[in-house]
Design a protein around this motif. Structure first.
Motif, PDB file in Angstrom:
ATOM      1  N   PHE A  78       7.951  63.530 -40.418  1.00  0.00           N
ATOM      2  CA  PHE A  78       7.202  62.981 -41.553  1.00  0.00           C
ATOM      3  C   PHE A  78       6.099  63.959 -41.949  1.00  0.00           C
ATOM      4  N   ARG A 108       6.783  51.297 -33.941  1.00  0.00           N
ATOM      5  CA  ARG A 108       7.095  52.448 -33.098  1.00  0.00           C
ATOM      6  C   ARG A 108       6.210  52.431 -31.856  1.00  0.00           C
ATOM      7  N   THR A 117      10.544  60.330 -33.867  1.00  0.00           N
ATOM      8  CA  THR A 117       9.781  60.673 -35.069  1.00  0.00           C
ATOM      9  C   THR A 117       8.594  61.550 -34.700  1.00  0.00           C
ATOM     10  N   ASP A 131       5.049  62.796 -36.538  1.00  0.00           N
ATOM     11  CA  ASP A 131       4.170  62.583 -37.680  1.00  0.00           C
ATOM     12  C   ASP A 131       3.354  63.827 -38.030  1.00  0.00           C
ATOM     13  N   CYS A 167       6.402  57.054 -43.766  1.00  0.00           N
ATOM     14  CA  CYS A 167       5.625  56.696 -42.581  1.00  0.00           C
ATOM     15  C   CYS A 167       4.180  56.453 -43.012  1.00  0.00           C
ATOM     16  N   SER A 199      17.535  60.877 -35.404  1.00  0.00           N
ATOM     17  CA  SER A 199      16.677  60.658 -36.567  1.00  0.00           C
ATOM     18  C   SER A 199      16.701  59.188 -36.967  1.00  0.00           C
ATOM     19  N   MET A 200      15.727  58.783 -37.747  1.00  0.00           N
ATOM     20  CA  MET A 200      15.682  57.410 -38.213  1.00  0.00           C
ATOM     21  C   MET A 200      16.873  57.083 -39.090  1.00  0.00           C
ATOM     22  N   THR A 221      13.306  62.753 -36.955  1.00  0.00           N
ATOM     23  CA  THR A 221      12.737  62.665 -38.302  1.00  0.00           C
ATOM     24  C   THR A 221      11.331  63.242 -38.271  1.00  0.00           C
ATOM     25  N   CYS A 230       8.207  53.520 -41.533  1.00  0.00           N
ATOM     26  CA  CYS A 230       7.742  53.355 -40.159  1.00  0.00           C
ATOM     27  C   CYS A 230       6.248  53.056 -40.127  1.00  0.00           C
TER      28      CYS A 230
END
Length: 252
Positions: free
Chosen positions: A106, A222, A80, A82, A184, A60-61, A104, A207
């Motif tokens: 988002f 990214r 990640t 999204d 993000c 994870s971030m 992670t 991000c």
């Protein structure tokens, strides 16, 4: 005759190389995928397997940035996902577990149980419900905000910008029962005003995609990873990343 040169005042630690962060979206059927946002579970499995065989592990971030802050980020890459697609639970999470990876996710608290209406060409993909987000969090996935409803923050008025950053963080904290550290930028678009709004909302990092001179803890670049990223492409994207990105202050 030797000459000594005064190095001048110390300016603090030099910025460190930007961490390598992979950007995924949906994991499922990619037969109708005009925006190239989908990878199949099999492709994700292959990509994570290749990273692991090269001595890398996806995290994870939050875990990635904490490790880099301690100077211990070698061997870690950020993962990640999204938009918070519902297929994350059934298709992405089992693959992450198989390879001992974290990630992670988002999400959009203003579109719980909705779909990707912002993609005019479709196809319509369902998003996680509140319960689905809680399930992901309970499985060890870091939950971050992707804004409230997926709008371009560089075009938002002040009220919308506040809702997309500050209000979305508050809603997610209430939903998960935990602080929300990451943001993000929708579409990856970012400007100085959006960065300041995210910072003021209390996030620890954010991000983007390719933020250029804005690169920082609040605009981390990214690398898009898609269905066509087989062994050679994935290797090149990882190797070329540091050559193309600016260093980030505060990381080692």
């Amino acid at each position: 005759m030797s000459v000594s040169v005064d190095p001048g005042p110390r300016l603090g630690p030099r910025p460190g190389p930007v961490p390598w962060v992979a950007m995924y979206h949906s994991v499922g059927d990619c037969s109708d995928d005009p925006y190239r946002i989908t990878v199949t579970p099999e492709r994700l499995d292959d990509q994570l397997g290749r990273l692991r065989r090269r001595g890398l592990r996806g995290v994870s971030m939050g875990e990635l940035l904490a490790a880099h802050g301690r100077g211990e980020g070698r061997g870690l890459v950020g993962l990640t996902f999204d938009d918070g697609y519902a297929d994350f639970l059934d298709h992405a999470l089992p693959v992450l577990r198989r390879h001992d990876c974290t990630a992670t996710l988002f999400v959009l608290p203003g579109r719980l149980g909705g779909d990707n209406a912002w993609d005019p060409l479709g196809p319509r993909k369902p998003l996680l419900t509140a319960d689905g987000i809680r399930q992901a969090a309970a499985a060890g996935v870091e939950i971050g905000s992707h804004g409230l409803t997926h709008v371009d923050l560089t075009k938002a008025d002040d009220a919308t910008l506040h809702a997309e950053t500050d209000a979305s963080r508050a809603l997610l904290a209430e939903l998960t029962g935990a602080p929300v550290q990451g943001f993000c930028y929708p579409y990856g678009t970012v400007d100085a005003r959006a960065v300041e709004a995210v910072r003021a909302a209390g996030y620890a990092y954010a991000c983007a995609i390719d933020p250029g001179p804005l690169t920082s803890l609040y605009a981390l670049p990214r690398v898009h990873i898609g269905q066509n990223d087989t062994a050679v492409r994935l290797y090149l994207k990882h190797r070329l990343h540091r050559l193309r990105r600016r260093p980030v202050a505060g990381l080692r």
